[in-house]
Design a protein around this motif. Structure first.
Motif, PDB file in Angstrom:
ATOM      1  N   ARG A   1       0.842  -1.211   0.000  1.00 60.53           N
ATOM      2  CA  ARG A   1       0.000   0.000   0.000  1.00 60.53           C
ATOM      3  C   ARG A   1       0.872   1.253   0.000  1.00 60.53           C
ATOM      4  NH1 ARG A   1      -1.871  -3.075   3.939  1.00 60.53           N
ATOM      5  NH2 ARG A   1      -1.016  -1.680   5.527  1.00 60.53           N
ATOM      6  N   ALA A   2       0.468   2.220  -0.830  1.00 62.51           N
ATOM      7  CA  ALA A   2       1.163   3.510  -0.875  1.00 62.51           C
ATOM      8  C   ALA A   2       0.146   4.634  -0.797  1.00 62.51           C
ATOM      9  CB  ALA A   2       1.988   3.651  -2.156  1.00 62.51           C
TER      10      ALA A   2
ATOM     11  N   ALA B   1      -3.208   5.319  -3.183  1.00 58.32           N
ATOM     12  CA  ALA B   1      -4.234   6.353  -2.984  1.00 58.32           C
ATOM     13  C   ALA B   1      -3.564   7.715  -3.090  1.00 58.32           C
ATOM     14  CB  ALA B   1      -4.903   6.190  -1.621  1.00 58.32           C
ATOM     15  N   TYR B   2      -4.347   8.726  -3.481  1.00 56.13           N
ATOM     16  CA  TYR B   2      -3.843  10.097  -3.608  1.00 56.13           C
ATOM     17  C   TYR B   2      -4.465  10.981  -2.535  1.00 56.13           C
ATOM     18  CZ  TYR B   2      -2.140   9.307  -8.455  1.00 56.13           C
ATOM     19  OH  TYR B   2      -1.483   8.866  -9.587  1.00 56.13           O
TER      20      TYR B   2
ATOM     21  N   HIS C   1      -5.176   5.255   5.777  1.00 57.24           N
ATOM     22  CA  HIS C   1      -4.789   4.396   4.650  1.00 57.24           C
ATOM     23  C   HIS C   1      -3.730   3.367   5.013  1.00 57.24           C
ATOM     24  CE1 HIS C   1      -7.161   6.535   1.655  1.00 57.24           C
ATOM     25  NE2 HIS C   1      -6.784   7.662   2.237  1.00 57.24           N
ATOM     26  N   ARG C   2      -2.975   3.600   6.078  1.00 60.29           N
ATOM     27  CA  ARG C   2      -1.987   2.643   6.589  1.00 60.29           C
ATOM     28  C   ARG C   2      -1.006   2.182   5.501  1.00 60.29           C
ATOM     29  NH1 ARG C   2      -3.966   1.330  11.645  1.00 60.29           N
ATOM     30  NH2 ARG C   2      -2.835  -0.632  11.862  1.00 60.29           N
ATOM     31  N   PRO C   3      -0.329   3.120   4.844  1.00 61.91           N
ATOM     32  CA  PRO C   3       0.617   2.744   3.784  1.00 61.91           C
ATOM     33  C   PRO C   3       1.965   2.310   4.338  1.00 61.91           C
ATOM     34  CG  PRO C   3       0.637   5.107   4.068  1.00 61.91           C
ATOM     35  CD  PRO C   3      -0.424   4.572   5.015  1.00 61.91           C
ATOM     36  N   GLU C   4       2.638   1.502   3.555  1.00 61.53           N
ATOM     37  CA  GLU C   4       4.038   1.184   3.843  1.00 61.53           C
ATOM     38  C   GLU C   4       4.969   2.186   3.157  1.00 61.53           C
ATOM     39  OE1 GLU C   4       3.785  -3.381   2.960  1.00 61.53           O
ATOM     40  OE2 GLU C   4       2.047  -2.173   2.364  1.00 61.53           O
ATOM     41  N   LEU C   5       4.530   2.689   2.007  1.00 60.82           N
ATOM     42  CA  LEU C   5       5.280   3.676   1.238  1.00 60.82           C
ATOM     43  C   LEU C   5       4.465   4.959   1.163  1.00 60.82           C
ATOM     44  CD1 LEU C   5       7.575   4.535  -0.777  1.00 60.82           C
ATOM     45  CD2 LEU C   5       6.123   3.584  -2.598  1.00 60.82           C
ATOM     46  N   VAL C   6       5.094   6.085   1.477  1.00 66.97           N
ATOM     47  CA  VAL C   6       4.477   7.401   1.281  1.00 66.97           C
ATOM     48  C   VAL C   6       5.283   8.116   0.206  1.00 66.97           C
ATOM     49  CG1 VAL C   6       3.995   9.653   2.321  1.00 66.97           C
ATOM     50  CG2 VAL C   6       3.530   7.553   3.606  1.00 66.97           C
ATOM     51  N   VAL C   7       4.581   8.678  -0.764  1.00 70.98           N
ATOM     52  CA  VAL C   7       5.210   9.407  -1.866  1.00 70.98           C
ATOM     53  C   VAL C   7       4.830  10.877  -1.750  1.00 70.98           C
ATOM     54  CG1 VAL C   7       5.310   9.669  -4.389  1.00 70.98           C
ATOM     55  CG2 VAL C   7       5.117   7.381  -3.364  1.00 70.98           C
TER      56      VAL C   7
ATOM     57  N   ASP D   1       2.475   3.006  12.611  1.00 68.92           N
ATOM     58  CA  ASP D   1       3.931   3.138  12.559  1.00 68.92           C
ATOM     59  C   ASP D   1       4.510   2.248  11.469  1.00 68.92           C
ATOM     60  OD1 ASP D   1       6.307   4.294  13.401  1.00 68.92           O
ATOM     61  OD2 ASP D   1       6.754   2.667  14.785  1.00 68.92           O
ATOM     62  N   GLY D   2       3.696   1.976  10.455  1.00 72.60           N
ATOM     63  CA  GLY D   2       4.104   1.029   9.423  1.00 72.60           C
ATOM     64  C   GLY D   2       4.694   1.658   8.182  1.00 72.60           C
ATOM     65  N   VAL D   3       4.867   2.991   8.163  1.00 74.13           N
ATOM     66  CA  VAL D   3       5.527   3.613   7.007  1.00 74.13           C
ATOM     67  C   VAL D   3       7.000   3.220   7.029  1.00 74.13           C
ATOM     68  CG1 VAL D   3       6.163   5.768   5.865  1.00 74.13           C
ATOM     69  CG2 VAL D   3       3.922   5.562   6.969  1.00 74.13           C
ATOM     70  N   ARG D   4       7.446   2.592   5.949  1.00 72.51           N
ATOM     71  CA  ARG D   4       8.834   2.121   5.877  1.00 72.51           C
ATOM     72  C   ARG D   4       9.725   3.052   5.074  1.00 72.51           C
ATOM     73  NH1 ARG D   4       8.009  -3.702   3.580  1.00 72.51           N
ATOM     74  NH2 ARG D   4      10.285  -3.841   3.898  1.00 72.51           N
ATOM     75  N   TRP D   5       9.126   3.788   4.147  1.00 73.48           N
ATOM     76  CA  TRP D   5       9.886   4.735   3.330  1.00 73.48           C
ATOM     77  C   TRP D   5       9.004   5.934   2.984  1.00 73.48           C
ATOM     78  CZ3 TRP D   5       8.776  -0.243   1.528  1.00 73.48           C
ATOM     79  CH2 TRP D   5       9.806  -1.193   1.663  1.00 73.48           C
TER      80      TRP D   5
END
Length: 243
Positions: free
Chosen positions: A14-15, A44-45, A110-116, A166-170
């Motif tokens: 998920r991002a 998701a945006y 949204h609980r993403p692992e990647l945030v852009v 706390d699951g954002v990895r990058w």
């Protein structure tokens, strides 16, 4: 010899992409997003504004719903169906706790692992001055990735049912002048062009050039310029901050 960029991490599902305006993701990052959704990843945006101050010949009251529709259509082209808007004021977004809280809330939802996000640094390519909105949203996103995991920052979010994440990895910053990673843009190129073309009213207010010629020229130049640092392949670049 040009230093080569590393491939983006792929072990995530998920991002969440967080930017200031409609069209921010379409100036390059959409080619990577198309590749990710093709691989079955969920993206998701989150838009801080509706881009209401972005078209000189159209009043903000008319531009906001128009640009919202264009952004939703643009996202759909690259496989993104969730597009949210925060309603901060276009052109005068303020970095601070309110913006951080709004983004942290979205990260918890949204609980993403990647945030852009988009370039938060002072310049694009060490030459062109960046806008205050891009800098504010980019910096707030980097901070909100940590805020989202701390229950004692913005405790009102827990009261609203948004538990810490706390699951954002990058956090990956597109168009940074200090890239570290890249995504091959070959497979996503045509959809990136079509995605940018969905912002037709914005493009027509920006240039007299044919919109498709404009979109292809811009993306060709940008993605090809990154090829030398990614094995000769056209690429979308990111500055990646691991967490």
């Amino acid at each position: 010899m040009t230093e080569q960029l590393a491939p983006m991490p792929e072990d995530w599902q998920r991002a969440l992409a967080v930017v200031a305006h409609p069209d921010d993701l379409e100036y390059g990052a959409a080619a990577a997003i198309a590749a990710w959704t093709d691989a079955g990843k969920e993206v998701a945006y989150l838009l801080a504004t509706r881009g209401e101050a972005g078209i000189d010949g159209i009043s903000p009251a008319e531009a906001a719903p128009l640009r919202e529709r264009e952004q939703i259509a643009s996202a759909a082209v690259v496989g993104v169906t969730t597009v949210e808007f925060l309603d901060h004021r276009d052109g005068v977004i303020e970095y601070g706790p309110a913006l951080r809280r709004d983004i942290a809330a979205a990260i918890r939802r949204h609980r993403p692992e990647l945030v852009v996000t988009l370039n938060h640094r002072d310049t694009f390519g060490d030459t062109f001055w960046n806008t205050p909105d891009h800098k504010a949203v980019g910096r707030a996103t980097l901070d909100a990735a940590a805020d989202a995991g701390n229950r004692w920052i913005f405790p009102e979010l827990v009261e609203q049912g948004l538990q810490p994440w706390d699951g954002v990895r990058w956090v990956a910053v597109a168009a940074s002048p200090r890239p570290t990673h890249a995504v091959d843009a070959t497979a996503g190129y045509e959809r990136a062009v079509r995605s940018l073309l969905e912002h037709r009213a914005y493009i027509e207010g920006l240039t007299d050039e044919d919109p498709e010629t404009y979109a292809r020229s811009f993306l060709d130049e940008m993605l090809s310029a990154n090829a030398a640092s990614f094995g000769g392949r056209p690429a979308v670049t990111f500055e990646v901050f691991p967490r």
